[in-house]
Design a protein around this motif. Sequence first.
Motif: not given
Lengths: 456, 123
Positions: A395-405
Amino acid sequence: MRYLPLTDADRSAMLATIGAASIDDLFVDVPAEARLAGPIAGLPMHASELAVERHMSRLARKNLTAGDAPFFLGCGAYRHHVPASVDHLIQRGEFLTSYTPYQPEIAQGTLQALFEFQTQVARLYGCDVANASMYDGSTACWEAITMARRVTRRGKAILSAGLHPHYVSLARTMARFTGDQLDTALPTLTSGAPGDDMARVLAAVDGDTSCVVVQNPNILGHVADLSELAARCHEKGALLIAVVTEPVALGAIRSPGEMGADIVVGEGQSLGVGLNFGGPYVGLFACNEKYVRQMPGRLAGVTQDAEGQRGFVLTLSTREQHIRREKATSNICTNAGLCALAFSIHLTLLGETGLRRLAALNHASAVAAADRLSRIAGVELLNDSFFNEFTLKLPVEARPVVRALADKGILGGVSLGRLYPDAPDLAGGLVVAVTETASEEDVETLAQALEAEIAA
Amino acid sequence: MTTYYTEDHEWISVEGGTATVGITDYAQAQLGDIVFVELPAPGTTVSKGGEAAVVESVKAASDVFAPVTGTVSEANGALEGDPSLVNSAPEGDGWFFKLTLADAAELEGLMNAEGYKAYCDSL
């Protein structure tokens, strides 16, 4: 050969032999302003071996390596378990030090290994004949496109939206110089067959088409039946080129050759070759026998010598750079000999049954992970079919999620925003690869972290 | 029917406005076992001295040049299945392609059988 530094006496003797008074005399033709006056700024001076080792270890500790984290990255480069015996065997001196066998008759072991590699690739791809390997999957893909041009004498290639964007980008670069026309499209995040644009491709095939290039499983993990596409290509006199970036998939799904592909290419890294920060990898290339004359690269063949004994030779190599010079079929057909050997040894150790079991294991782990991850609120699983890789729509942009993970020590997948930076529609896509190396705990760790990131 | 020869070891046999082209016995012997011949498609225009075909032996690939200017009317399909015809019958069944001559006067600069034999002996 041992590395022995030169002594001052060695230098003097050499200079005396060529009649030069000093080393500077050798560079008199180089203008003074083009020469280095002192040490290079910013480059440290020499240090002891121990100090260098410590420094490099400190740098290496900054990396988050594939083996140290729950790892779900794929998209053309996969983490699989490579048996220790593979590395041990390829390090035998006869294999490790051999370069491309330009004097093939003295490299019988290397030639036999390549011959067996070719047999394995041909069987895996469902084709008549395979070459002795190429530089990597993306260059093999481009070579297949130019081969289709030579076979059909047409210059328009239709690239499916599901083809790896780096493969597309390489083809675009090369086509700037060859004049090939490329018909491309971006994938879409539709559910069912994500990334797939079979309708566009089928409609685009016409009498000017040299080939259709389709990846299976595609960049978003979707697995397709290529039979109809192959039939349509052949109806129009075009070739079907199938790209396989994950060879382990062929332990579970029908080979492209069986589905009617004329040329099958791909990356062989999954078997025997580690991730290695992106290379060296090994390109695989196979085709139907009737096109073998237009195939790039070299082939090892088996024959008999004058005494009737079995021997291996390089054959059909007359189109290569060392023989045909500027008229060579290819300039990037580099044979990845050692990686091909690693591929071949790994596949031999697995055997046909082992490959099927490995594939089944990958698929089962991926199915379990897809089930778990798609239960996260707001997350949608797009694929109705996949092998060991699938696409989630966040539901959100994946790129920053991957970075945070990654900051939490989890390598959670490849964001489509990273692969397609100019396509905002794809920004919510996350491609997750699950191989036999991902444990149930790893999947649970990813699921919980992803859940937390999305909720945050 | 008259046969002419070039210094690049092609032969051309002319009958009326049509000519048949191949490589000589000397050339095939130099190349060794022929494994593949790439022929021009019918309708292709070739010019005197220009590349017209490629002949491959096990370890070499050589260009075959057009002895004269003309339009290819037929390629020898038999070579596709059996390129060794070039070894066994270079100046017979192992012919490469047929041409419609553009300018018969171009033949004048070529050698006859006797001249070609003397040329080979001098090599």
